[in-house]
Design an enzyme around this catalytic site. Structure first.
Site, PDB file in Angstrom:
ATOM      1  N   ARG A 160       0.796  -1.222   0.000  1.00  0.00           N
ATOM      2  CA  ARG A 160       0.000   0.000   0.000  1.00  0.00           C
ATOM      3  C   ARG A 160       0.832   1.277   0.000  1.00  0.00           C
ATOM      4  O   ARG A 160       0.588   2.198  -0.758  1.00  0.00           O
ATOM      5  CB  ARG A 160      -0.906   0.062   1.227  1.00  0.00           C
ATOM      6  CG  ARG A 160      -2.280  -0.460   1.008  1.00  0.00           C
ATOM      7  CD  ARG A 160      -2.747  -1.074   2.282  1.00  0.00           C
ATOM      8  NE  ARG A 160      -1.836  -2.144   2.644  1.00  0.00           N
ATOM      9  CZ  ARG A 160      -1.974  -3.396   2.261  1.00  0.00           C
ATOM     10  NH1 ARG A 160      -2.975  -3.734   1.517  1.00  0.00           N
ATOM     11  NH2 ARG A 160      -1.096  -4.321   2.592  1.00  0.00           N
ATOM     12  N   THR A 161       1.809   1.327   0.879  1.00  0.00           N
ATOM     13  CA  THR A 161       2.522   2.593   1.044  1.00  0.00           C
ATOM     14  C   THR A 161       3.246   2.950  -0.261  1.00  0.00           C
ATOM     15  O   THR A 161       3.124   4.062  -0.769  1.00  0.00           O
ATOM     16  CB  THR A 161       3.496   2.513   2.234  1.00  0.00           C
ATOM     17  OG1 THR A 161       2.753   2.103   3.373  1.00  0.00           O
ATOM     18  CG2 THR A 161       4.144   3.843   2.513  1.00  0.00           C
ATOM     19  N   LYS A 207      25.718  -4.139  -1.692  1.00  0.00           N
ATOM     20  CA  LYS A 207      27.178  -4.193  -1.876  1.00  0.00           C
ATOM     21  C   LYS A 207      27.888  -3.533  -0.708  1.00  0.00           C
ATOM     22  O   LYS A 207      29.103  -3.370  -0.716  1.00  0.00           O
ATOM     23  CB  LYS A 207      27.580  -3.459  -3.163  1.00  0.00           C
ATOM     24  CG  LYS A 207      27.007  -4.020  -4.427  1.00  0.00           C
ATOM     25  CD  LYS A 207      27.534  -3.195  -5.602  1.00  0.00           C
ATOM     26  CE  LYS A 207      26.849  -3.557  -6.895  1.00  0.00           C
ATOM     27  NZ  LYS A 207      27.162  -2.572  -7.945  1.00  0.00           N
ATOM     28  N   ARG A 262      11.496   3.628   3.190  1.00  0.00           N
ATOM     29  CA  ARG A 262      11.165   2.684   4.280  1.00  0.00           C
ATOM     30  C   ARG A 262      12.433   1.894   4.573  1.00  0.00           C
ATOM     31  O   ARG A 262      13.099   1.407   3.655  1.00  0.00           O
ATOM     32  CB  ARG A 262      10.047   1.745   3.841  1.00  0.00           C
ATOM     33  CG  ARG A 262       9.834   0.615   4.844  1.00  0.00           C
ATOM     34  CD  ARG A 262       8.589  -0.181   4.558  1.00  0.00           C
ATOM     35  NE  ARG A 262       7.398   0.588   4.853  1.00  0.00           N
ATOM     36  CZ  ARG A 262       6.166   0.113   4.746  1.00  0.00           C
ATOM     37  NH1 ARG A 262       5.966  -1.133   4.353  1.00  0.00           N
ATOM     38  NH2 ARG A 262       5.112   0.860   5.034  1.00  0.00           N
ATOM     39  N   HIS A 279       5.592   5.887  11.427  1.00  0.00           N
ATOM     40  CA  HIS A 279       5.065   5.748  10.063  1.00  0.00           C
ATOM     41  C   HIS A 279       4.077   6.907   9.854  1.00  0.00           C
ATOM     42  O   HIS A 279       2.858   6.709   9.842  1.00  0.00           O
ATOM     43  CB  HIS A 279       4.375   4.386   9.937  1.00  0.00           C
ATOM     44  CG  HIS A 279       3.995   3.985   8.543  1.00  0.00           C
ATOM     45  ND1 HIS A 279       4.027   4.844   7.459  1.00  0.00           N
ATOM     46  CD2 HIS A 279       3.565   2.790   8.055  1.00  0.00           C
ATOM     47  CE1 HIS A 279       3.644   4.194   6.376  1.00  0.00           C
ATOM     48  NE2 HIS A 279       3.357   2.950   6.711  1.00  0.00           N
TER      49      HIS A 279
HETATM   50  C1  NCD Z   1       2.046  -1.089   8.134  1.00  0.00           C
HETATM   51  C2  NCD Z   1       3.547  -0.924   8.254  1.00  0.00           C
HETATM   52  O1  NCD Z   1       4.279  -1.145   7.297  1.00  0.00           O
HETATM   53  O2  NCD Z   1       3.944  -0.537   9.341  1.00  0.00           O
HETATM   54  N1  NCD Z   1       1.612  -1.259   6.810  1.00  0.00           N
HETATM   55  C3  NCD Z   1       1.335  -0.150   6.047  1.00  0.00           C
HETATM   56  O3  NCD Z   1       2.189   0.650   5.775  1.00  0.00           O
HETATM   57  N2  NCD Z   1       0.074   0.032   5.648  1.00  0.00           N
HETATM   58  C4  NCD Z   1       1.473  -2.097   9.046  1.00  0.00           C
HETATM   59  C5  NCD Z   1       2.021  -3.491   9.018  1.00  0.00           C
HETATM   60  O4  NCD Z   1       2.895  -3.829   8.242  1.00  0.00           O
HETATM   61  O5  NCD Z   1       1.513  -4.275   9.824  1.00  0.00           O
END
Ligand code: NCD
Length: 315
Positions: free
Chosen positions: A54-55, A83, A104, A132
């Protein structure tokens, strides 16, 4: 106002700046053509050192809907990090190609570090079990849209008097930490944390609530909490952050939201989940009108469009 700014954790933006983002996201939802070409010629780097659906997709969709383009990787194995390249060097390179970076990373603090080396804005799409913030923008916009009243001027009005329950892995769940921190700025909100003792919310979160004089309680019983909730935020047990598999297996199915439990909840409850769901919400619950997690994912794209347009300075 937000031009050139990074977003590492929810406290980076003021309440007024968040309200401006929500208004802009609502405007985009009403008229998807608004801002359509505003990011033409701009590039967004999406650097995902950890899995994401999703993100990453919602950021890429958001950027493309604004007329811009994306570059990056979804698998760190295909980047020079494999590397042995340092994060600082990877970020300097990405910043020389792109106008903003979404990252991320499994390490807590990685996004803050990246922002120190980057001449372009850095957006934290998750740093380990820490924060997040764009999921929080998504969650707050969803609460505003589904629990707010038509005349609300600010999110402050929409959340006043709400009891928000968090259930599941409150220790490693970064979305929980960010949302609880964001809600702690609004007077009149009450929080209920439902978790096994091993997965309680970290002290830095509960201490903040005490400092801000936000009423909260911690319990192990979802049954007890259920009837009092206006918003229920379910979370997945974060397998990848456990030190051993046995603990994960022992704790993973502690809470499963079922139709039976939904019967004891308020009629106006909304159930949120950042997704992905594993077992913690029974599939049958999806058909209940109070299940809002798929709508929530859609709001995520609108609020990311608003965020990107704002930090790129095209609005
Ligand atoms: C979450 C995350 O990555 O922290 N997912 C997201 O970004 N929608 C929640 C999760 O992974 O459980």
């Amino acid at each position: 106002m937000l031009k050139g700014r990074s977003l590492i954790e929810p406290g980076n933006f003021t309440i007024e700046e968040m309200d401006a983002l929500f208004s802009l996201a609502e405007r985009i939802e009403e008229d998807p053509a608004y801002l359509r070409e505003s990011c033409r010629g701009r590039l967004l780097a999406t650097l995902f050192f950890e899995p994401s659906t999703r993100t990453r997709l919602s950021f890429e969709a958001a950027m493309q809907r604004l007329g811009g383009s994306c570059l990056g990787f979804a698998d760190p194995g295909s980047s020079s990090a494999s590397k042995g390249e340092s994060l600082a060097d990877t970020i300097r390179m990405a910043a020389s190609y792109a106008d903003a970076i979404v990252m991320r990373n499994p390490k807590e603090g990685a996004a803050l570090l990246a922002s120190r080396y980057s001449p372009v804005p850095v957006i934290n799409a998750g740093d380990g079990g820490h924060h997040h913030p764009t999921q929080t923008l998504t969650d707050l916009l969803t609460i505003k849209r589904l629990r707010g009243k038509p005349g609300d001027k600010s999110l402050r009005d929409s959340v006043k008097g709400l009891t928000v329950g968090f259930c599941g892995d409150l220790k490693f769940g970064r979305t929980v930490h960010s949302l609880a921190k964001a809600l702690a700025r609004y007077e009149g909100v009450k929080l209920v944390f439902v978790s096994p003792p091993e997965l309680r919310a970290p002290e830095y979160v509960t201490r903040l609530l005490q400092r801000e004089k936000i009423e909260y309680l911690e319990t192990t019983s979802l049954e007890d909490a259920m009837p009092g909730l206006d918003v229920l935020y379910m979370t997945r047990v974060q397998r990848e952050r456990f030190f051993n598999e046995e603990d994960y297996i022992r704790l993973k199915d502690t809470y499963v939201l079922s139709l039976e439990k939904m019967e004891t909840a308020k009629k106006e409850l909304i159930v949120l989940h950042p997704l992905p769901r594993v077992n913690e919400i029974a599939i049958e619950v999806d058909a209940d009108p109070r299940a809002a997690y798929f709508k929530q994912a859609k709001y995520g794209m609108y609020v990311r469009m608003a965020l990107l347009a704002s930090i790129m300075g095209v609005i």
